[in-house]
Design an enzyme around this catalytic site. Structure first.
Site, PDB file in Angstrom:
ATOM      1  N   ASP A 169      -8.442 -40.019   6.132  1.00  0.00           N
ATOM      2  CA  ASP A 169      -9.489 -39.234   5.944  1.00  0.00           C
ATOM      3  C   ASP A 169     -10.499 -39.039   6.964  1.00  0.00           C
ATOM      4  O   ASP A 169     -11.632 -38.773   6.981  1.00  0.00           O
ATOM      5  CB  ASP A 169     -10.639 -40.034   4.823  1.00  0.00           C
ATOM      6  CG  ASP A 169      -9.965 -40.568   3.819  1.00  0.00           C
ATOM      7  OD1 ASP A 169      -9.223 -39.572   3.051  1.00  0.00           O
ATOM      8  OD2 ASP A 169     -10.000 -41.606   3.076  1.00  0.00           O
TER       9      ASP A 169
ATOM     10  N   GLN B  84      -2.863 -39.805   6.314  1.00  0.00           N
ATOM     11  CA  GLN B  84      -3.256 -41.150   6.694  1.00  0.00           C
ATOM     12  C   GLN B  84      -3.624 -41.503   7.832  1.00  0.00           C
ATOM     13  O   GLN B  84      -3.892 -40.502   8.471  1.00  0.00           O
ATOM     14  CB  GLN B  84      -2.420 -42.294   5.850  1.00  0.00           C
ATOM     15  CG  GLN B  84      -2.190 -42.336   4.476  1.00  0.00           C
ATOM     16  CD  GLN B  84      -0.983 -41.230   3.926  1.00  0.00           C
ATOM     17  OE1 GLN B  84      -0.187 -41.160   4.480  1.00  0.00           O
ATOM     18  NE2 GLN B  84      -1.413 -40.599   2.576  1.00  0.00           N
TER      19      GLN B  84
ATOM     20  N   LYS C 267      -8.826 -34.518   9.251  1.00  0.00           N
ATOM     21  CA  LYS C 267      -7.225 -33.806   9.882  1.00  0.00           C
ATOM     22  C   LYS C 267      -7.203 -32.304   9.184  1.00  0.00           C
ATOM     23  O   LYS C 267      -6.747 -31.521  10.003  1.00  0.00           O
ATOM     24  CB  LYS C 267      -6.110 -34.715   9.440  1.00  0.00           C
ATOM     25  CG  LYS C 267      -6.245 -35.968  10.255  1.00  0.00           C
ATOM     26  CD  LYS C 267      -4.989 -36.726   9.913  1.00  0.00           C
ATOM     27  CE  LYS C 267      -4.917 -37.287   8.648  1.00  0.00           C
ATOM     28  NZ  LYS C 267      -5.985 -38.327   7.894  1.00  0.00           N
TER      29      LYS C 267
END
Ligand code: IMP
Length: 427
Positions: free
Chosen positions: A13, A223, A16
């Site tokens: 988070d 992730q 990206k």
């Protein structure tokens, strides 16, 4: 060698999606290399907000080939929904390609994800319940299904017969719950296979040709490094390798082709799920930052845990990934603070640590060492250049760059593309 790897530097988070959206405009091919629909990328493109889980954000650029790589696990039902949603918005998906080696999330995987979490009780991991762990486990156990198998119904049938016997036995005898019906799965997945057939191919020749032709390739990580199976806060991690190393195995690109690695770091820290997070703020202070940063998950809507920037985490993940260049996101969220704390390392039982320790119990009980920096207390949402940033804000960014060990080349001061400062184009 115009290959760039983009990795999340913290617990996911980091923002990206926006960075990929910015870079994809000058990229020939974006390859998503690991994870599945546990990820969620929010992209504000031409004033429209898009939420992607599986499809690389580059899909918004017709000239960018978007590849779902072999290292991913994909839920074909979710993929179809995402394709349909794009078509509804008038966005073409002819430039989407799916590796036939990518593994599939089968209908029983989310069920096992939930059952296993419930069985763990207080020790649960806080997974997204998307079936990621069970699907990767089956891949490793060699009882997984690859998306290419959808085009081989006879093979699917034979293998599913065997695999379902294993799965149903556990569902029945261990969890005392409903079993799965082989024919129902086969019928549904065969129909899905027909709809997805035109997207599925062996991507190896295509990727190697692109390398030969010196095309710009961006490896899109999902992730973040601290959720890595090996180097993250195990077992509070995801089941793939969201590191630069994982990006290579997940796409079939050799290390010598990589030109640069871009680490995306949020100007503070957030994480969803359980596990240690040394700089986590208490409930009251956390609520303030959570609201300021709108820290609620794209995939599950869960409130994220938030805290000060952790320089030890950043240093660790920059070294682990070989980060050359930093994209710093959500800097604007910190604008109202009078002072800001930055963690530079930890103490555990009197001993100083410059990296997060592998022993998560030690990490959990470690004492962060904080450095206080003055805030800037003015909006930076309209800043277009480095010079537009207040001096204290520049000092904060420079200090984070020092701690990370790489320059902050891209600075994001708001959700839209225009709210981005480039000090240097990394790629
Ligand atoms: P799983 O990937 O669903 O198995 O979840 C394992 C851990 O990774 C949980 O703590 C999740 O909250 C976390 N996680 C998985 N995907 C993401 C992501 O895209 N962003 C942030 N955390 C994630």
């Amino acid at each position: 060698m115009p290959v760039a790897i983009l990795v999340g530097g913290q617990w996911g988070d980091e923002g990206k999606g926006k960075v990929i959206d910015i870079l994809a405009g000058s990229t020939d091919m974006v390859i998503r290399s690991q994870g599945g629909n546990n990820a969620g990328h929010t992209v504000v493109h031409d004033g429209v907000t898009h939420k992607f889980h599986l499809i690389p954000s580059g899909i918004l650029f017709p000239n960018c080939l978007c590849v779902i790589g072999n290292g991913t696990v994909l839920d074909p039902r979710v993929l179809l929904q995402e394709i349909d949603a794009l078509h509804d918005q008038g966005i073409d998906t002819n430039h989407l390609v799916i590796s036939d080696r990518a593994h599939m999330i089968m209908p029983y995987h989310p069920v096992f994800d939930r059952l296993e979490e419930e069985a763990r009780g207080d020790d649960r991991l806080g997974t997204t319940f998307r079936g990621i762990g069970p699907a990767y486990s089956d891949k490793i156990r060699r009882i997984g299904f690859r998306i290419g198998d959808l085009t081989k119904p006879r093979f699917m049938e034979k293998k599913l017969n065997f695999v379902l016997r294993l799965k149903n036995e556990i569902l029945r005898d261990l969890y005392h719950t409903d079993e799965f019906n082989e024919k129902e799965i086969l019928d549904e997945y065969t129909a899905i296979g027909e709809r997805l057939a035109s997207y599925i191919q062996d991507i190896f020749p295509m990727v190697q040709d692109a390398l030969q032709e010196d095309q710009n390739i961006l490896l899109e990580g999902a992730q973040g490094a601290l959720l890595d199976l090996d180097f993250g806060t195990y077992p509070y991690v995801t089941s793939s390798s969201p590191t630069a190393g994982g990006a290579l195995t997940g796409s079939g690109i050799p290390p010598r082709e990589v030109d640069t690695t871009i680490g995306v770091f949020k100007a503070y820290t957030s994480r969803v799920g359980y596990g240690p997070m040394p700089t986590e703020l208490d409930e009251v202070e956390g609520d303030v930052l959570r609201e300021l940063g709108a820290e609620f998950g794209t995939t599950t809507g869960r409130a994220r845990r938030v805290g000060w920037f952790d320089g030890a985490v950043a240093r660790y993940s920059a070294m682990l990934n070989g980060v050359d260049s930093v994209a710093l996101t959500k800097l604007d969220v910190l604008s109202q603070y009078e002072t800001l704390q930055v963690c530079t390392g930890y103490f555990h039982k009197g001993e100083y640590h410059r990296f997060p320790m592998s022993n998560i119990s030690h990490l959990k009980h470690s004492e962060p060492v904080y450095e206080e920096l003055p805030g800037w207390q003015t909006s930076i949402a309209d800043a277009k250049t480095w010079e537009d940033l207040p001096e204290n804000c520049q000092r904060y960014v420079e200090r984070l760059g020092e701690l990370i060990g790489a320059p902050c080349d891209i600075i994001s001061v708001g959700p839209s593309r225009e709210q981005t400062i480039f000090r240097h184009r990394p790629y």
